[in-house]
Write a protein that holds these residues in place. Structure first.
Motif, short mmCIF file in Angstrom:
data_model
loop_
_atom_site.label_atom_id
_atom_site.label_comp_id
_atom_site.label_asym_id
_atom_site.label_seq_id
_atom_site.Cartn_x
_atom_site.Cartn_y
_atom_site.Cartn_z
N PHE A 56 -10.83 -21.36 -13.65
CA PHE A 56 -11.49 -21.40 -12.35
C PHE A 56 -10.64 -20.72 -11.27
CE2 PHE A 56 -13.97 -24.50 -14.55
CZ PHE A 56 -15.19 -24.57 -13.89
N GLN A 110 -13.12 -25.83 -7.47
CA GLN A 110 -13.54 -26.83 -8.45
C GLN A 110 -13.98 -28.09 -7.71
OE1 GLN A 110 -11.11 -27.26 -12.07
NE2 GLN A 110 -9.74 -25.71 -11.23
N GLN A 116 -19.04 -24.56 -9.78
CA GLN A 116 -19.34 -24.64 -11.21
C GLN A 116 -20.46 -23.66 -11.58
OE1 GLN A 116 -20.35 -28.78 -11.36
NE2 GLN A 116 -18.23 -29.46 -11.49
#
Length: 218
Positions: A56, A110, A116
């Motif tokens: 991420f 995140q 996401q």
């Protein structure tokens, strides 16, 4: 965005995360059923567990925005996402010495649904052209194929080569020490797999979405 992703099949069937009706348990059961079907037919099977380094945190903003445009998101949505990602700066302190402020050019936050979703879009084309079974749950990726014959072993290696090229093009890296191969079923030839220039280690078990899974050696 979710409606557009569903209508245009942006993430594909291999992504079993952040998708309506697909949960962690869905991913575990779906992949296990497929691998077990191979084993039940007494086919030697290899499962490669792959890990992206700081997945991420290392998503390049320019590549992500380019992907959004390529998937047909409207200009308003793309501009809002770009503005949301840009304009952040950071600095670090090491042994009392502080760096200068630098612009943040990568990462998706995140803990937020939008972060996401954006990551799912970013890795949506990871399985493009793959010959074996690829399963993704966020940054947890598994590749599975039958290896009784040389053709099957070559197919897995070709897919690993494709994934390595995908990582290079998208400025990502695989954490190769954490990438493992599990050889399943009796009589498995235990063929060695390579990711980039490095041979992957064999393992009798692996943690899969928090569940310790033991397939056993052939």
């Amino acid at each position: 965005m979710l409606r557009h992703m569903d209508n245009k099949e942006v993430t594909g069937d291999s992504q079993l995360c952040f998708t309506k009706g697909k949960l962690c348990l869905t991913s575990l059961v779906s992949f296990s059923d497929g691998a077990t079907a191979f084993v039940d037919k007494a086919w030697a099977t290899d499962i490669v567990y792959l890990d992206l380094c700081k997945a991420f945190d290392t998503v390049p903003h320019d590549v992500l925005v380019s992907n959004l445009e390529g998937h047909g998101f409207d200009r308003w949505t793309t501009r809002r996402i770009r503005n949301w990602l840009d304009g952040h700066n950071q600095k670090i302190t090491v042994n009392g010495s502080m760096s200068r402020w630098r612009p943040v050019t990568s990462s998706v936050p995140q803990g937020l649904i939008l972060g996401q979703v954006l990551f799912s879009i970013f890795v949506g084309d990871m399985d493009s052209g793959t010959e074996c079974t690829l399963n993704k749950f966020a940054n947890d990726t598994k590749l599975c194929g039958v290896v009784d014959m040389l053709e099957g072993r070559d197919a897995i290696q070709r897919d690993l080569d494709r994934l390595q090229r995908w990582a290079c093009v998208n400025r990502m890296k695989f954490n190769k020490p954490k990438c493992k191969v599990l050889h399943v079923s009796w009589g498995n030839p235990k063929h060695k797999c390579r990711l980039g220039r490095e041979w992957l280690e064999r393992s009798p078990e692996e943690k899969d979405l928090g569940v310790q899974v033991t397939w056993g050696y052939g």
